[in-house]
Motif scaffolding. Structure first.
Motif, PDB file in Angstrom:
ATOM      1  N   GLN A 157       0.826  -1.224   0.000  1.00 54.48           N
ATOM      2  CA  GLN A 157       0.000   0.000   0.000  1.00 54.48           C
ATOM      3  C   GLN A 157       0.858   1.270   0.000  1.00 54.48           C
ATOM      4  O   GLN A 157       0.681   2.157   0.838  1.00 54.48           O
ATOM      5  CB  GLN A 157      -0.904  -0.029   1.222  1.00 54.48           C
ATOM      6  N   GLY A 201       4.434   8.522   9.726  1.00 56.39           N
ATOM      7  CA  GLY A 201       3.906   7.212   9.361  1.00 56.39           C
ATOM      8  C   GLY A 201       2.747   6.752  10.223  1.00 56.39           C
ATOM      9  O   GLY A 201       2.499   7.263  11.323  1.00 56.39           O
ATOM     10  N   SER A 252       2.256   3.909  11.726  1.00 56.75           N
ATOM     11  CA  SER A 252       2.569   3.202  12.974  1.00 56.75           C
ATOM     12  C   SER A 252       2.737   4.206  14.106  1.00 56.75           C
ATOM     13  O   SER A 252       2.189   4.029  15.205  1.00 56.75           O
ATOM     14  CB  SER A 252       3.861   2.390  12.822  1.00 56.75           C
ATOM     15  N   ASN A 258      -0.696   5.762  14.997  1.00 55.20           N
ATOM     16  CA  ASN A 258      -1.506   4.920  15.888  1.00 55.20           C
ATOM     17  C   ASN A 258      -0.945   4.951  17.307  1.00 55.20           C
ATOM     18  O   ASN A 258      -1.702   5.063  18.277  1.00 55.20           O
ATOM     19  CB  ASN A 258      -1.525   3.471  15.376  1.00 55.20           C
ATOM     20  N   CYS A 296       1.034  -2.927  13.930  1.00 58.90           N
ATOM     21  CA  CYS A 296       1.498  -1.789  14.742  1.00 58.90           C
ATOM     22  C   CYS A 296       0.562  -1.496  15.913  1.00 58.90           C
ATOM     23  O   CYS A 296       0.964  -0.857  16.882  1.00 58.90           O
ATOM     24  CB  CYS A 296       1.723  -0.549  13.881  1.00 58.90           C
ATOM     25  N   CYS A 301      -9.390   0.824   6.442  1.00 58.04           N
ATOM     26  CA  CYS A 301      -9.775  -0.558   6.476  1.00 58.04           C
ATOM     27  C   CYS A 301      -8.636  -1.379   7.080  1.00 58.04           C
ATOM     28  O   CYS A 301      -7.557  -0.862   7.287  1.00 58.04           O
ATOM     29  CB  CYS A 301     -10.013  -1.018   5.030  1.00 58.04           C
ATOM     30  N   THR A 306      -5.679  -4.129   6.905  1.00 55.47           N
ATOM     31  CA  THR A 306      -4.683  -4.329   5.841  1.00 55.47           C
ATOM     32  C   THR A 306      -4.968  -5.567   4.973  1.00 55.47           C
ATOM     33  O   THR A 306      -4.854  -5.499   3.746  1.00 55.47           O
ATOM     34  CB  THR A 306      -3.281  -4.453   6.484  1.00 55.47           C
ATOM     35  N   ASP A 346      -8.091   3.122  13.051  1.00 54.30           N
ATOM     36  CA  ASP A 346      -6.923   3.113  12.182  1.00 54.30           C
ATOM     37  C   ASP A 346      -7.440   3.197  10.742  1.00 54.30           C
ATOM     38  O   ASP A 346      -7.809   2.190  10.141  1.00 54.30           O
ATOM     39  CB  ASP A 346      -6.123   1.822  12.411  1.00 54.30           C
ATOM     40  N   ASP A 379      -3.345   8.077   6.538  1.00 52.81           N
ATOM     41  CA  ASP A 379      -2.027   8.253   5.913  1.00 52.81           C
ATOM     42  C   ASP A 379      -2.166   8.901   4.536  1.00 52.81           C
ATOM     43  O   ASP A 379      -2.679   8.269   3.597  1.00 52.81           O
ATOM     44  CB  ASP A 379      -1.344   6.892   5.721  1.00 52.81           C
ATOM     45  N   HIS A 393       0.386   9.366   2.774  1.00 55.54           N
ATOM     46  CA  HIS A 393       1.393   8.683   1.942  1.00 55.54           C
ATOM     47  C   HIS A 393       0.899   7.323   1.475  1.00 55.54           C
ATOM     48  O   HIS A 393       1.675   6.548   0.901  1.00 55.54           O
ATOM     49  CB  HIS A 393       2.728   8.560   2.691  1.00 55.54           C
ATOM     50  N   LYS A 394      -0.328   7.024   1.732  1.00 59.28           N
ATOM     51  CA  LYS A 394      -0.913   5.832   1.124  1.00 59.28           C
ATOM     52  C   LYS A 394      -1.885   6.327   0.044  1.00 59.28           C
ATOM     53  O   LYS A 394      -1.505   6.534  -1.086  1.00 59.28           O
ATOM     54  CB  LYS A 394      -1.625   4.967   2.186  1.00 59.28           C
ATOM     55  N   LEU A 443       6.999  10.183   4.309  1.00 56.03           N
ATOM     56  CA  LEU A 443       5.893   9.747   5.174  1.00 56.03           C
ATOM     57  C   LEU A 443       5.050  10.945   5.556  1.00 56.03           C
ATOM     58  O   LEU A 443       5.608  12.020   5.808  1.00 56.03           O
ATOM     59  CB  LEU A 443       6.455   9.136   6.469  1.00 56.03           C
TER      60      LEU A 443
HETATM   61  C1  LIG Z   1      -4.195  -0.296   8.332  1.00 50.37           C
HETATM   62  C2  LIG Z   1      -2.758   0.104   8.496  1.00 50.37           C
HETATM   63  N1  LIG Z   1      -2.382   0.745   9.608  1.00 50.37           N
HETATM   64  C3  LIG Z   1      -1.115   1.137   9.802  1.00 50.37           C
HETATM   65  C4  LIG Z   1      -0.146   0.878   8.871  1.00 50.37           C
HETATM   66  C5  LIG Z   1       1.272   1.297   9.129  1.00 50.37           C
HETATM   67  O1  LIG Z   1       1.553   2.467   8.424  1.00 50.37           O
HETATM   68  P1  LIG Z   1       3.074   2.916   8.157  1.00 50.37           P
HETATM   69  O2  LIG Z   1       3.657   1.894   7.251  1.00 50.37           O
HETATM   70  O3  LIG Z   1       2.942   4.273   7.553  1.00 50.37           O
HETATM   71  O4  LIG Z   1       3.766   2.954   9.496  1.00 50.37           O
HETATM   72  C6  LIG Z   1      -0.493   0.215   7.688  1.00 50.37           C
HETATM   73  C7  LIG Z   1       0.521  -0.076   6.664  1.00 50.37           C
HETATM   74  O5  LIG Z   1       0.281  -0.694   5.658  1.00 50.37           O
HETATM   75  C8  LIG Z   1      -1.834  -0.183   7.497  1.00 50.37           C
HETATM   76  O6  LIG Z   1      -2.230  -0.841   6.400  1.00 50.37           O
END
Ligand SMILES: Cc1ncc(COP(=O)(O)O)c(C=O)c1O
Length: 498
Positions: free
Chosen positions: A100, A160, A162, A165, A202, A255, A257, A282, A311, A313-314, A321
């Motif tokens: 992602q 990011g 993680s 959260n 995370c 959603c 992952t 999340d 995010d 960056h997604k 990030l």
């Molecule tokens: C639902 C979800 N939460 C948190 C994360 C973690 O995000 P990051 O990689 O930016 O730390 C991801 C990463 O794919 C994710 O899919």
């Protein structure tokens, strides 16, 4: 140090800071990247330039050794850029359909470069007045697009999902367990974090970091669509309350992952309200659906959460990030950290607390993480984000329809967003059992990845080894999907005929 040596050092520094050299190298970089992006769009290169780690590491080491003897800066610069391109991962290739992480809008990278070349940082407003203002404006704007009431909420940007959260769950912990910031987690009844069973790792990691313990995460049963079952959540919270177990928060996913399932946030909010529990969402991947009229319903109810993360960056397609934390009630913004730092925060200007970002983030120095998003939003408007969501989600729906239509492919769910898990089913003549089919799918994916033809990933769904794609490039089209089917079939034949 002798004067001569100092002078030589000054000359070398002068050369490293030369505006003329910078301009000439910069122009050459941009023009090279323009060509590179063009080639990728024509599908003219490999997706992943696969090399074994030891090969890449040895080339990277060699670059560092050679730097001492390099005189011709432009040639040396171009060599290094070529090496990085030749050995990098081409997320902008339309056949990148893996994790992602997006084929980011290239323009965003230019704004990011502006932030990093001029080294705009935050912690306190006066170190990054513009970076702070850009970030604040985006928190306001995106928060309002999501549906939060102007003036009532707060937010921050961090490095990011993680960390986002972790930050939000730390706030929840401090509020749910009084004095835990100063005295640690001390309750005789061990507190718990209640989470979607498919939560990103995370979330559990946060429980470890926050002193709750990873075994103190209670995973709530999923329904037939792999969404957190609100009835099961209600039962879990009722049991916990009966036992007087402190509950730090409920962490929902929008959603999750694995297959991109969106939790029923309205129902979860009802349950959390009834039990008086902090609701966190999340929405790292899914928060961006707020930009789309067609898909915003997927996060209906998110504005009732006490905290949530998204995010950029997604699924807002900007470079890593750039993660947002939102607090529904702005009073909560200073509950995360309570610290004095007289060398940084100025007690004579208490009104600055809201713009001294370091008061709310784990980072002290923080890069200007929102420059890319701000640049794209300011230049192309909000519409571009709706377009990116709508197009990538539609491409995934098309992939699903095609998978359904082919008898040698099996989609393992109907996609709610741009994530699709599926597997290849070989002809019965090969007589493979289910374990062998899982293994075959793993081998197909590794072969395709290493060949550079496609980049997709693997996962495990209820014990079944599968292929997993996320359409993170809006330029991936139907022809790419058809080619994916042909490449998988051909690779399977090659593996099975060995
Ligand atoms: C639902 C979800 N939460 C948190 C994360 C973690 O995000 P990051 O990689 O930016 O730390 C991801 C990463 O794919 C994710 O899919």
């Amino acid at each position: 140090m002798p004067t001569d040596s100092l002078n030589t050092a000054r000359q070398r520094i002068q050369a490293a800071y030369s505006p003329e050299v910078f301009q000439s190298l910069g122009e050459s970089l941009i023009s090279r990247l323009g060509v590179h992006l063009g080639e990728l769009q024509q599908r003219g290169q490999s997706v992943l330039n696969w090399n074994l780690p030891e090969e890449n590491l040895s080339v990277a080491r060699e670059c560092l050794q050679r730097s001492k003897t390099s005189d011709d800066l432009l040639n040396r610069f171009q060599d290094l850029i070529e090496t990085a391109i030749e050995r990098g991962h081409n997320l902008h290739h339309p056949r990148y359909i893996g994790h992602q992480v997006p084929a980011s809008v290239p323009l965003a990278g230019l704004f990011d470069a502006l932030g990093s070349i001029t080294n705009q940082v935050m912690a306190i407003y006066e170190m990054g007045p513009w970076a702070t203002s850009v970030e604040k404006a985006l928190i306001e704007r995106w928060g309002e697009v999501i549906g939060l009431a102007p003036g009532t909420f707060a937010g921050l940007v961090t490095h990011g999902g993680s960390l986002a959260n972790l930050t939000a769950l730390l706030t929840a912990r401090n509020i749910s367990l009084k004095n835990s910031w100063t005295q640690g987690v001390q309750n005789a009844n061990l507190p718990v974090l209640v989470a979607n069973a498919d939560s990103h790792y995370c979330v559990t990691r946060s429980a470890g970091i926050l002193g709750l313990g990873t075994e103190q995460v209670i995973k709530v049963r999923l329904d037939h669509r792999r969404r957190m079952d609100a009835t099961a959540l209600d039962e879990t919270l009722t049991q916990l309350r009966k036992r007087n177990t402190p509950i730090v928060a409920v962490s929902a996913s929008a959603c999750a992952t694995l297959i991109g399932a969106f939790d029923p946030l309205q129902e979860i909010a009802d349950v959390c309200e009834r039990h008086g529990v902090w609701m966190h969402v999340d929405a790292a991947h899914g928060g961006a659906v707020s930009m789309s009229k067609k898909h915003a319903h997927l996060i209906d109810g998110i504005t009732r959460a006490d905290s949530f993360i998204c995010d950029a960056h997604k699924t807002l397609f900007v470079p890593a990030l750039c993660a947002f934390v939102f607090y529904r009630d702005k009073q909560h913004r200073f509950e995360t950290f309570q610290q004095d730092a007289p060398y940084l925060f100025d007690p004579s200007a208490p009104g600055m607390a809201d713009v001294d970002g370091g008061m709310m983030t784990i980072e002290c120095t923080k890069r200007a993480a929102t420059y890319g998003l701000w640049g794209v939003w300011s230049m192309l408007g909000q519409q571009i984000f709706e377009d990116l969501i709508d197009v990538t989600f539609a491409t995934t729906q098309l992939l699903y329809q095609k998978l359904r239509a082919e008898k040698d492919f099996e989609p393992l769910h109907e996609p709610e967003c741009n994530i699709q898990v599926f597997r290849y089913l070989p002809d019965e003549k090969y007589g493979l059992d289910s374990k062998a089919i899982c293994e075959l799918n793993r081998q197909i994916r590794r072969t395709l990845m290493e060949s550079g033809e496609f980049y997709l990933v693997q996962t495990n769904l209820d014990g079944i080894g599968t292929l997993r794609t996320t359409v993170m490039n809006p330029l991936t089209n139907e022809e790419d999907l058809d080619q994916l089917f042909s490449s998988i079939r051909r690779t399977a034949e090659e593996i099975l005929s060995q």
